[in-house]
Design a protein around this motif. Structure first.
Motif, PDB file in Angstrom:
ATOM      1  N   GLU A  52       0.831  -1.079  -0.177  1.00 51.59           N
ATOM      2  CA  GLU A  52       0.216   0.208   0.186  1.00 51.59           C
ATOM      3  C   GLU A  52       0.935   1.315  -0.004  1.00 51.59           C
ATOM      4  OE1 GLU A  52      -2.312  -0.475   3.604  1.00 51.59           O
ATOM      5  OE2 GLU A  52      -0.628  -0.271   4.865  1.00 51.59           O
ATOM      6  N   PRO A  53       0.144   2.450  -0.114  1.00 48.77           N
ATOM      7  CA  PRO A  53       0.974   3.647  -0.181  1.00 48.77           C
ATOM      8  C   PRO A  53       1.667   3.905   1.029  1.00 48.77           C
ATOM      9  CG  PRO A  53      -0.997   3.953  -1.409  1.00 48.77           C
ATOM     10  CD  PRO A  53      -1.027   2.640  -0.677  1.00 48.77           C
ATOM     11  N   VAL A  54       2.884   4.593   0.950  1.00 52.02           N
ATOM     12  CA  VAL A  54       3.738   5.345   2.412  1.00 52.02           C
ATOM     13  C   VAL A  54       3.372   6.449   2.625  1.00 52.02           C
ATOM     14  CG1 VAL A  54       5.976   5.349   3.174  1.00 52.02           C
ATOM     15  CG2 VAL A  54       5.414   3.358   1.735  1.00 52.02           C
ATOM     16  N   THR A  55       2.957   6.651   3.751  1.00 55.15           N
ATOM     17  CA  THR A  55       2.770   8.080   4.407  1.00 55.15           C
ATOM     18  C   THR A  55       4.118   8.601   4.920  1.00 55.15           C
ATOM     19  OG1 THR A  55       0.325   7.716   4.454  1.00 55.15           O
ATOM     20  CG2 THR A  55       1.277   9.510   5.594  1.00 55.15           C
ATOM     21  N   LEU A  56       4.523   9.717   4.473  1.00 55.92           N
ATOM     22  CA  LEU A  56       5.672  10.382   4.973  1.00 55.92           C
ATOM     23  C   LEU A  56       5.602  11.881   5.111  1.00 55.92           C
ATOM     24  CD1 LEU A  56       8.547   8.896   2.766  1.00 55.92           C
ATOM     25  CD2 LEU A  56       7.968   8.557   5.294  1.00 55.92           C
ATOM     26  N   ALA A  57       5.977  12.700   5.953  1.00 48.71           N
ATOM     27  CA  ALA A  57       6.012  13.892   6.023  1.00 48.71           C
ATOM     28  C   ALA A  57       6.654  14.667   4.920  1.00 48.71           C
ATOM     29  CB  ALA A  57       6.649  14.396   7.415  1.00 48.71           C
ATOM     30  N   PRO A  58       6.115  15.876   4.500  1.00 49.99           N
ATOM     31  CA  PRO A  58       6.903  16.647   3.378  1.00 49.99           C
ATOM     32  C   PRO A  58       8.351  17.052   3.509  1.00 49.99           C
ATOM     33  CG  PRO A  58       4.597  17.363   3.613  1.00 49.99           C
ATOM     34  CD  PRO A  58       5.047  16.511   4.911  1.00 49.99           C
ATOM     35  N   SER A  59       8.622  17.172   4.930  1.00 53.71           N
ATOM     36  CA  SER A  59       9.996  17.184   5.381  1.00 53.71           C
ATOM     37  C   SER A  59      10.898  15.974   5.648  1.00 53.71           C
ATOM     38  CB  SER A  59       9.948  18.138   6.720  1.00 53.71           C
ATOM     39  OG  SER A  59       9.124  17.555   7.737  1.00 53.71           O
ATOM     40  N   ALA A  60      10.408  14.953   5.164  1.00 55.14           N
ATOM     41  CA  ALA A  60      11.036  13.457   5.605  1.00 55.14           C
ATOM     42  C   ALA A  60      12.411  13.928   4.941  1.00 55.14           C
ATOM     43  CB  ALA A  60      10.498  12.525   4.835  1.00 55.14           C
ATOM     44  N   SER A  61      13.506  13.474   5.423  1.00 61.77           N
ATOM     45  CA  SER A  61      14.827  13.555   5.133  1.00 61.77           C
ATOM     46  C   SER A  61      15.158  13.176   3.674  1.00 61.77           C
ATOM     47  CB  SER A  61      15.888  13.073   6.130  1.00 61.77           C
ATOM     48  OG  SER A  61      15.871  13.814   7.289  1.00 61.77           O
ATOM     49  N   VAL A  62      14.353  11.960   3.351  1.00 65.17           N
ATOM     50  CA  VAL A  62      14.949  11.305   1.949  1.00 65.17           C
ATOM     51  C   VAL A  62      14.605  12.172   0.808  1.00 65.17           C
ATOM     52  CG1 VAL A  62      12.721  10.298   2.095  1.00 65.17           C
ATOM     53  CG2 VAL A  62      14.380   9.225   0.841  1.00 65.17           C
ATOM     54  N   PHE A  63      13.545  13.205   1.112  1.00 67.56           N
ATOM     55  CA  PHE A  63      13.168  13.996  -0.055  1.00 67.56           C
ATOM     56  C   PHE A  63      14.084  15.200  -0.197  1.00 67.56           C
ATOM     57  CE2 PHE A  63       8.704  12.859   1.367  1.00 67.56           C
ATOM     58  CZ  PHE A  63       8.601  11.953   0.282  1.00 67.56           C
ATOM     59  N   HIS A  64      14.753  15.300   0.714  1.00 67.82           N
ATOM     60  CA  HIS A  64      15.818  16.549   0.704  1.00 67.82           C
ATOM     61  C   HIS A  64      17.174  16.322   0.767  1.00 67.82           C
ATOM     62  CE1 HIS A  64      11.916  18.873   1.545  1.00 67.82           C
ATOM     63  NE2 HIS A  64      11.817  17.989   2.351  1.00 67.82           N
ATOM     64  N   TYR A  65      17.758  15.099   1.448  1.00 70.74           N
ATOM     65  CA  TYR A  65      19.019  14.912   1.439  1.00 70.74           C
ATOM     66  C   TYR A  65      19.609  13.645   0.796  1.00 70.74           C
ATOM     67  CZ  TYR A  65      18.326  18.934   4.384  1.00 70.74           C
ATOM     68  OH  TYR A  65      18.019  20.345   4.871  1.00 70.74           O
ATOM     69  N   GLY A  66      18.400  12.858   0.441  1.00 69.16           N
ATOM     70  CA  GLY A  66      18.913  11.799  -0.558  1.00 69.16           C
ATOM     71  C   GLY A  66      19.083  10.527   0.156  1.00 69.16           C
ATOM     72  N   GLN A  67      19.125  10.299   1.625  1.00 75.14           N
ATOM     73  CA  GLN A  67      19.637   9.140   2.167  1.00 75.14           C
ATOM     74  C   GLN A  67      18.483   7.914   1.748  1.00 75.14           C
ATOM     75  OE1 GLN A  67      19.879  10.476   6.361  1.00 75.14           O
ATOM     76  NE2 GLN A  67      21.459   9.055   6.431  1.00 75.14           N
ATOM     77  N   ALA A  68      18.931   7.271   0.616  1.00 77.72           N
ATOM     78  CA  ALA A  68      18.094   6.203  -0.007  1.00 77.72           C
ATOM     79  C   ALA A  68      19.085   5.290  -0.389  1.00 77.72           C
ATOM     80  CB  ALA A  68      17.046   6.715  -0.684  1.00 77.72           C
TER      81      ALA A  68
END
Length: 355
Positions: A52-68
């Motif tokens: 199912e879809p994953v819910t994350l905050a818009p400020s989740a680190s993965v979106f901004h600093y690429g830890q993936a």
């Protein structure tokens, strides 16, 4: 471990796709595995839950600093209906190496293998039976802390999703045409080229688009400093057969350490074929081709296993390899590896794990 992994049942099973039109990475199974991490608490709450879809905050680190970071491996259905994995321990070890390079917490390798095994056992009817098909397995870790600060996240999520797939290319063992990239670079020694991190693939897309527009299947990357030495292809490691010897770029810190690559080297050496892992320039490859010394070029990777190469384009100079025919070594490697993966051939290396 059975008691530790929570299970949440799906309310309705999906209809399985037509095996003849699977493509690659387009369909996903009913379940996925999820586990969370918090600083001070560690990895906790392992669970198999509905996809199912994953819910994350818009400020989740993965979106901004690429830890993936992520991995890719496959489950195969043998003729006797057993479900087999190919060297999953090596994928898990590489996932942890990627985590460490990206300042992310390591995972317990036994826990990951148990989670993987349980998930596939639950979803075994999704492992297709048709020739050339398999169940692709994508484990990945993302940073989830809602914080806009340039530092490692304090929370993460580890997930495994499954996708029934056909051949990576439209035809198995169809030779690929490769464009040698001389403008963009993939990675530099000391960077993150030897980590399987998402940003590496995003950075490769523009060069891949350029290659596709020119009629080529993949990009061959050169080193970032001199743009001279061969490194790897977008989705695979690269091998050259020169005067009966097999040559492949040495792992230098900017090349991903492929599991299929390592398996191919082990197989070749067991057949008494000499393998050299060394720094080799694209000019050396071109000169050897002009002399007629190169009889085969092929790539190795999880997605396509072995991919013969019949053309390289370097600065507009087109190198035609083996008259577009599949080489003897590439063909034997493909047959042997796929037979081991499908349980058709004795596994002398103990690479296969039964689910």
């Amino acid at each position: 471990m059975n008691k530790l992994i929570e299970r949440v049942k799906v309310t309705e099973r999906k209809e399985k796709p037509d095996p003849s039109s699977l493509g690659f990475g387009q369909y996903f199974t009913d379940y996925m595995f999820v586990m969370d991490y918090e600083e001070g608490k560690g990895w906790h709450r392992p669970r198999i839950a509905p996809y199912e879809p994953v819910t994350l905050a818009p400020s989740a680190s993965v979106f901004h600093y690429g830890q993936a970071v992520f991995e890719g491996l496959k489950a195969y259905r043998a003729a006797d209906d057993r479900i087999l994995l190919f060297r999953p321990d090596q994928n898990i070890k590489r996932l942890n190496r990627s985590c460490r390079r990206m300042s992310m917490p390591s995972l317990d390798e036994d826990v990951v293998l148990e989670a993987l095994t349980q998930l596939i056992d639950l979803e075994k009817e999704w492992v297709p039976r048709e020739r050339g098909t398999s169940l692709y397995i994508r484990p990945f870790v993302i940073a989830t802390e809602p914080c806009l600060g340039v530092r490692p996240s304090k929370s993460y999520t580890f997930m495994i999703v499954l996708s029934p797939v056909g051949s990576y290319y439209s035809s198995q063992l169809e030779p690929a045409k490769i464009y040698v990239e001389d403008e963009y670079v993939r990675a530099v020694n000391g960077g993150v080229g030897n980590a399987k991190t998402s940003g590496n693939y995003a950075a490769s897309l523009q060069a891949q688009q350029k290659a596709n527009e020119l009629g080529y299947d993949q990009v061959l990357w050169l080193d970032a400093i001199e743009k001279k030495y061969v490194e790897e292809v977008g989705s695979m490691n690269i091998f050259f057969v020169i005067n009966g010897e097999v040559v492949t770029p040495a792992l230098s810190g900017s090349i991903l350490s492929g599991i299929t690559r390592a398996s191919v080297i082990d197989l070749l050496r067991s057949w008494n074929i000499h393998v050299r892992e060394e720094r080799i320039s694209i000019e050396e490859i071109y000169d050897a081709s002009v002399r007629g010394d190169i009889t085969e070029i092929f790539g190795t990777g999880t997605a396509a296993v072995i991919t013969p190469v019949d053309e390289l384009n370097w600065h507009g100079k087109k190198l035609s390899i083996n008259d577009g025919q599949i080489g003897r070594i590439a063909e034997k490697l493909h047959q042997t590896l796929t037979d081991i993966q499908l349980g058709k051939e004795q596994d002398a290396f103990h690479w296969v794990v039964e689910v």
